[in-house]
Structures are given as C-alpha cells and as structure tokens.
Design an enzyme around this catalytic site. Structure first.
Site, PDB file in Angstrom:
ATOM      1  CB  CYS A 189       8.787 -48.115 -23.798  1.00 46.29           C
ATOM      2  SG  CYS A 189       9.114 -49.719 -24.670  1.00 46.29           S
ATOM      3  CG  ASN A 234      14.584 -50.952 -24.902  1.00 43.97           C
ATOM      4  OD1 ASN A 234      14.039 -50.701 -23.852  1.00 43.97           O
ATOM      5  ND2 ASN A 234      13.973 -50.504 -26.042  1.00 43.97           N
ATOM      6  CG  HIS A 287      11.543 -45.948 -23.492  1.00 45.73           C
ATOM      7  ND1 HIS A 287      12.152 -46.932 -22.677  1.00 45.73           N
ATOM      8  CD2 HIS A 287      11.487 -46.671 -24.647  1.00 45.73           C
ATOM      9  CE1 HIS A 287      12.228 -47.971 -23.623  1.00 45.73           C
ATOM     10  NE2 HIS A 287      11.999 -47.929 -24.810  1.00 45.73           N
TER      11      HIS A 287
END
Lengths: 77, 332
Positions: free
Chosen positions: B112, B289, B259
């Site tokens: 991430c 995600n 993120h």
C-alpha cells in the site's frame, strides 16, 4: 464517563438495532452487529473517546460489554 | 529542475465481483452494510491465468496511448504478486513493451505504500541524471492470495494496476517525502507460506478467523485491528512530518489522497487529522482496495473529473504491509 453514556456511545458505534439497550452483561459477540468491521469501530471509538490504543489480539477476549469496559481500563461511574 | 508526473493510467481486470454476488456465497453477508461501512460495492478480479504482470502491461499500454514508449529510460515495477522468484518482472515488462535495451529496470516489493516509494525512487533517478523519463508501474492481484472462504478479505480487496510517467521537468512537481518503516509489524499482514521461510503446504489446514471466515497459512492473513492501530499511529505523524518538510500547512493543500484501505479507516484518519471533507478523496466503490494502485487510481480520477487541476497542490500518502508508510506533496 457515566456507564449510561458509554452504552449510548457503544450503541451508536456498532449501529446496534437488534437490541433496545445494553448493560454490563450484554454479550457483544452474540449480537448480529458484531463482526470484523465492528472491531475496527471499537478501535476508533476507544481512540476518540479515551485516547487509548488496545493491542489487536486483546479484542479476541471480548465477550460482554463489561469485558470491553475492563479492556478500556478506565473507571466508569 | 525537478521531476513531475506527466501522465497516469490504469487497468482493471474485466471480471467484476459485486457484493450481491458475494452475498450468494456468504449467506450472512449483507451487501448494503458492506457498502456502507467499507465504501465498496464491487471489485475487479483477475482471471485464473491473468497475473500482475499482465495487468501491469495493460496499464502501461494504456498510459502510452499518446506517448512514445521508446522514450522511457527506467522502469520501476511495484508488485507483491511476482511472476517468479527470478527473473525480475520489470525485465520481462521491458521486453513485452518493446522498450529500449539501454535502460534500467527493477522491481520493488511493497504494498500500500508502494506508489509513494516508487515516486521517491523516480525523483531520485531523475535528480541524479540517471533517467529523464521513468515509468512507474504498480500492479497487484491480491485476490489470488485470499482464501476463497475468507469473507472479510474477499470484500475488501480487488485487483488492479497503474502506470505513471514521471519526467524531468523545469520546476519541481514531486516535493519532499516523509517515509517510514517498522518491521515489527510484519506478521500482521502476510502470506505466511510460499516463500523460502515456509514453503507452500498443500495440506495446510483451514483456520477459522472467528468472524465466519476461513483462511490457511498459504493465504493472506490480515490482522485488521492491529493494522488499524498502526495507521492511527503512523498516518497523522507522517502527514504532519511531510507538511513540515515542505514548510506547508493543511491550508496550503488543495487536495489529499490516501491509500484507500477501506472507507471506514480512511474517513476516521481524515477526521483525526482534521482534513476538510471537501479536500479529501474517498472512492472504493467500484475497485475496492487495490493495494499499490489505489493512489494512482485516485489521482487519475480527480484529474479526469477536474477535481484537481494544473497547479494544484496534492498530498498523497500510502501505508500498510511491512509495516511501510510514506507521504509526499505533488504540484500538479
């Protein structure tokens, strides 16, 4: 913090609709609202209202509302 | 002189997995509740024989639609879903894209935070005159790491790739960085088996996660509570630090892109740090995600929508697996 205030915060945090009210002996983990995302909500609530960070593994010990209050470790009136 | 982002494009696999489809697999999964809490309605899932490198190639071809790929001097590929232990994915990508031979290529293994680190490397390569044009590709297929019965992680993660062209420029478009690492958290977001420490185990037993989900040591494990604790601690600090390094305050920023871990976490961080809602990006609705691709997906979206325009100042921050985190400020 007053216990009644904490119960209100908890109802709102977990968006509890399956029961009308909470008390110390309510088994949180039996509530249909209690899932993996609910744990994240508890973390945010504890950070916001108590300025505390509880290790992730400790959340596995939660059963009743009382056990959560013990985990937070502050005196409720 | 400096380095600036010239262009960003993305690629998302064709197959879409919606909450409604997931609720057919997991009977107590409530589609609307998942969307409300996580901000995710659907996510893209790579095909069985489609790898992160395949996605990376598609994203790169998209970004080169009106650009000459021969101008690339360096490829950075960020992925945690490599084709092989060796060779390096970026080398294969050089060939697939038909790039020159007299260029550099390397992989970085980050999740991430990967886009931020990729930008930091690209900026350094350009500042050192090693490259004039860097191609930064982030690509991950997390859904391949997730156990089919892992309810929580199947709702969160999607597959996707991004490709960003970073050029030497007259003025600095990528300002100072703040980076962070804490390897003590490595066990909290991990695929335990399959590397050389613990080989893939075909007989690995199922593990109950306590919330109706199942995984094994061959699959992704995420200790959600610990990861959230880490982000609550690290992200406000990295934002404060990067603002200080750039001699800025929140008022100097036109926009902030974090993120996209999940809506709940990202929005809590926004409130805790005190970022105005109208300056803050939250959009996981159709992608979930996508690990190292969420920030460039966000950048592309806000640029296309005109939410961010030329001259705007944008703070970007990534955080997660490692633990690894970072932030920088972009002048668009």
């Amino acid at each position: 913090m007053q216990k009644s205030e904490f119960y209100d915060i908890l109802m709102e945090t977990l968006e509890i609709e399956s029961v009308d009210s909470l008390n110390e002996s309510t088994v949180l983990t039996d509530l249909e609202e209690y899932d993996s995302l609910a744990v994240l909500s508890l973390i945010a609530m504890i950070d916001e209202h108590f300025g505390k960070r509880i290790p992730g593994t400790e959340f596995q010990k939660i059963t009743t509302v009382k056990s959560l209050m013990d985990l937070i470790g502050v005196d409720f009136e | 002189m400096g380095a600036s982002i010239k262009k960003i494009d993305i690629y998302l696999p064709e197959t879409v997995l919606s909450n409604d489809m997931l609720s057919q697999e997991f009977e107590d999964l409530n589609s609307e509740k998942v969307e409300k809490r996580t901000g995710i309605r659907e996510r893209h899932v790579s095909a069985e024989n489609e790898t992160a490198l395949d996605l990376a190639e598609r994203a790169a071809r998209n970004v080169f639609e009106h650009e000459d790929p021969v101008s690339v001097d360096f490829i950075i590929l960020c992925t945690q879903s490599p084709e092989y232990y060796l060779p390096t994915g970026a080398c294969i990508l050089q060939d697939r894209l038909g790039l020159r031979n007299n260029i550099g290529a390397l992989d970085i293994s980050l999740g991430c935070s990967g886009f931020i680190y990729g930008l930091a490397l690209a900026k350094s390569l350009i500042a050192a005159n090693t490259a004039r044009r860097v191609l930064l590709v982030t690509s991950d297929v997390m859904t391949k790491h997730v156990h089919p019965k892992d309810r929580a992680n199947r709702t969160i993660f999607g597959d996707g790739a991004s490709a960003t062209i970073i050029d030497k420029s007259d003025s600095e478009g990528i300002l100072h960085f703040s980076l962070g690492t804490d390897g003590r958290g490595y066990r909290n977001l991990i695929v335990p088996n399959g590397g050389l420490r613990h080989r893939y185990d075909p007989d690995a037993p199922d593990i109950d996660d306590g919330f109706g989900g199942i995984r094994s040591e061959n699959h992704l494990y995420m200790n959600g509570p610990e990861i959230f604790n880490f982000t609550i601690d690290a992200v406000p600090k990295v934002v404060a630090d990067v603002l200080e390094k750039n001699k800025m305050t929140m008022d100097d920023l036109d926009y902030v892109i974090f993120h996209q871990a999940n809506k709940y976490i990202v929005d809590y961080l926004r409130k805790k740090i005190g970022i105005p809602k109208e300056k803050f990006y939250i959009n996981l609705l159709q992608t979930g995600n996508t690990v190292s691709a969420t920030i460039p997906i966000g950048l592309k979206y806000v640029l296309e929508q005109g939410i961010v325009r030329s001259g705007d100042v944008v703070l970007v921050s990534g955080f997660g697996v490692g633990y690894s985190w970072g932030a920088t400020v972009l002048r668009i």
